[in-house]
Design an enzyme around this catalytic site. Structure first.
Site, PDB file in Angstrom:
ATOM      1  N   ASP A   1      -6.827 -41.978  52.584  1.00 58.70           N
ATOM      2  CA  ASP A   1      -7.561 -43.121  53.122  1.00 58.70           C
ATOM      3  C   ASP A   1      -6.667 -44.355  52.984  1.00 58.70           C
ATOM      4  O   ASP A   1      -5.580 -44.285  52.417  1.00 58.70           O
ATOM      5  CB  ASP A   1      -8.919 -43.278  52.424  1.00 58.70           C
TER       6      ASP A   1
ATOM      7  N   ASP B   1     -15.000 -35.412  54.813  1.00 62.08           N
ATOM      8  CA  ASP B   1     -14.632 -35.424  53.397  1.00 62.08           C
ATOM      9  C   ASP B   1     -15.819 -35.970  52.639  1.00 62.08           C
ATOM     10  O   ASP B   1     -16.590 -36.760  53.178  1.00 62.08           O
ATOM     11  CB  ASP B   1     -13.434 -36.340  53.126  1.00 62.08           C
TER      12      ASP B   1
ATOM     13  N   CYS C   1     -22.259 -15.293  47.218  1.00 65.01           N
ATOM     14  CA  CYS C   1     -21.080 -16.162  47.120  1.00 65.01           C
ATOM     15  C   CYS C   1     -19.913 -15.411  46.482  1.00 65.01           C
ATOM     16  O   CYS C   1     -20.096 -14.637  45.549  1.00 65.01           O
ATOM     17  CB  CYS C   1     -21.424 -17.414  46.325  1.00 65.01           C
TER      18      CYS C   1
ATOM     19  N   CYS D   1     -17.281 -16.870  44.979  1.00 69.92           N
ATOM     20  CA  CYS D   1     -16.514 -17.710  44.051  1.00 69.92           C
ATOM     21  C   CYS D   1     -16.508 -17.115  42.643  1.00 69.92           C
ATOM     22  O   CYS D   1     -17.341 -16.264  42.316  1.00 69.92           O
ATOM     23  CB  CYS D   1     -17.076 -19.126  44.040  1.00 69.92           C
TER      24      CYS D   1
ATOM     25  N   CYS E   1     -19.882 -17.224  40.701  1.00 71.21           N
ATOM     26  CA  CYS E   1     -20.935 -16.301  41.130  1.00 71.21           C
ATOM     27  C   CYS E   1     -20.552 -14.842  40.914  1.00 71.21           C
ATOM     28  O   CYS E   1     -21.417 -14.000  40.698  1.00 71.21           O
ATOM     29  CB  CYS E   1     -21.269 -16.542  42.606  1.00 71.21           C
TER      30      CYS E   1
ATOM     31  N   HIS F   1     -17.556 -23.314  42.675  1.00 69.16           N
ATOM     32  CA  HIS F   1     -18.666 -22.797  43.487  1.00 69.16           C
ATOM     33  C   HIS F   1     -18.980 -23.740  44.654  1.00 69.16           C
ATOM     34  O   HIS F   1     -19.090 -23.296  45.802  1.00 69.16           O
ATOM     35  CB  HIS F   1     -19.931 -22.584  42.647  1.00 69.16           C
TER      36      HIS F   1
HETATM   37 ZN   LIG Z   1     -20.381 -19.328  44.000  1.00 64.14          ZN
END
Ligand SMILES: [Zn+2]
Length: 375
Positions: free
Chosen positions: A92, A266, A304, A306, A309, A335
């Site tokens: 930015d 963003d 999920c 990730c 998870c 996550h």
């Molecule tokens: Zn997750």
């Protein structure tokens, strides 16, 4: 070195599927950019950020110019090498944070003077300096310095603020050093007023930028007003350039903005919220600190991919966050970033397959379900 090029690969209604080439790699759009404020996406390694699916991150000029300093980052090989993120970076202009964090700021035609929130030292940020700093950082995508119109603002206030931003945008374009793979984006201002947004978009197109951002939103105007402003802005933006909605937002804001033809986003929400225990899932958001998760052996979201998870229970995450253990915010950040990236991937596929309407309907139905029933 590839040219800074945007290719439109497909459309579904107003929504766009595209590819943006930069000096440090390609970006599939619509894209979500995690925020790496001070040269780090807080708490997670760059390779972990990449594993979530992120292809580009955002760096904050205001923070980096004050500490460690743009000249120092340049001497150390630029921001990519300094923070070990080899992919594309958007920075930015610093304007937004000067307005929100800097003390004793004074805005003149020339630029902004302010005192650092860190040590009270005085600094100047002009359009030329903002572009110069982003060049020193080696940012793939630089943003023009603009004045953030306050909200609410009268038509007259929004007009005069927008006109200053347009004069600054022209100075930024003049100061920007064109290099293959590097781009400069203009920022449409004009508050909530459609006539001003139209004027601003047209003036920026006359100057000519590599991409166009919609600024001055996510400042308290609310979901519906934000969408109205998009509806009165995007029709004036060229279709062969990327469009970036700055600082947005919640998953439902992103989905609606993608449907209106926005390509880039963003927001600090997935990372900042992750540090306070808030998790975003297909079934809305939840706070893992809540007592009802204490004995729950299930993952945050069974679908999920990730690390949080795959290998950990809600009960364990609840324990980490309540115990102020560092791993809690780290896992929740991973996550949330994964959730956002998978949402974007889903949107991209849906646009490519011409089934965005169904995707949005399913997204809304799942979000409306709310979190899993307690066991
Ligand atoms: Zn997750």
């Amino acid at each position: 070195m590839p040219d800074f090029a945007f290719e439109l690969l497909g459309q579904d209604g107003a929504a766009r599927r595209g590819k943006l080439q930069t000096a440090h790699g390609a970006i599939d759009t619509p894209v979500f950019m995690p925020v790496g404020t001070a040269g780090t996406v807080k708490g997670v390694l760059p390779e972990q950020v990449a594993d979530t699916g992120a292809q580009i991150i955002l760096g904050n000029t205001y923070h980096l110019m004050l500490r460690p300093g743009a000249e120092r980052v340049a001497r150390l090989g630029g921001l990519h090498r300094f923070m070990n993120w080899p992919g594309p970076i958007l920075t930015d202009s610093g304007g937004f944070q000067v307005m929100s964090l800097g003390a004793l700021r004074k805005i003149t035609e020339q630029g902004v003077t302010f005192k650092s929130h860190l040590d009270g030292t005085a600094h100047d940020l002009t359009p030329e300096r903002a572009v110069g700093i982003q060049n020193l950082l080696d940012s793939d995508i630089s943003m023009v310095l603009d004045e953030c119109t306050s909200f609410p603002a009268t038509h007259e206030e929004a007009r005069s603020s927008m006109e200053l931003s347009m004069r600054w945008a022209a100075r930024c374009r003049e100061a920007f050093e064109a290099r293959p793979g590097y781009g400069l984006f203009g920022i449409v201002q004009g508050g909530v007023y459609p006539d001003l947004r139209e004027v601003s978009a047209k003036e920026l197109i006359d100057i000519g930028f590599d991409g166009y951002a919609v600024g001055g939103l996510a400042v308290g105007e609310g979901h519906d007003t934000m969408l109205q402003v998009l509806d009165s802005t995007t029709p004036f933006l060229p279709s062969n350039r990327p469009r970036y909605l700055m600082g947005v937002g919640k998953p439902e804001d992103i989905v609606q903005a993608v449907a209106r033809g926005i390509d880039m986003f963003d927001c600090v929400l997935p990372t900042r919220s992750g540090r306070t225990g808030q998790a975003f899932t297909r079934r809305g958001s939840l706070n893992i600190r809540n007592a009802r998760h204490k004995d729950d052996p299930r993952p945050l979201d069974e679908a999920c991919r990730c690390p949080a998870c795959k290998d950990y229970s809600r009960a364990y995450l609840n324990h980490l966050v309540r115990s102020d253990e560092m791993l809690g915010p780290i896992l929740l950040t991973l996550h949330n970033l994964t959730y956002y990236q998978d949402l974007m991937a889903g949107l991209r596929t849906a646009i490519a397959e011409q089934r965005l309407e169904d995707f949005v309907a399913q997204f809304e139905a799942e979000q409306a379900q709310g979190d899993l029933e307690p066991l």
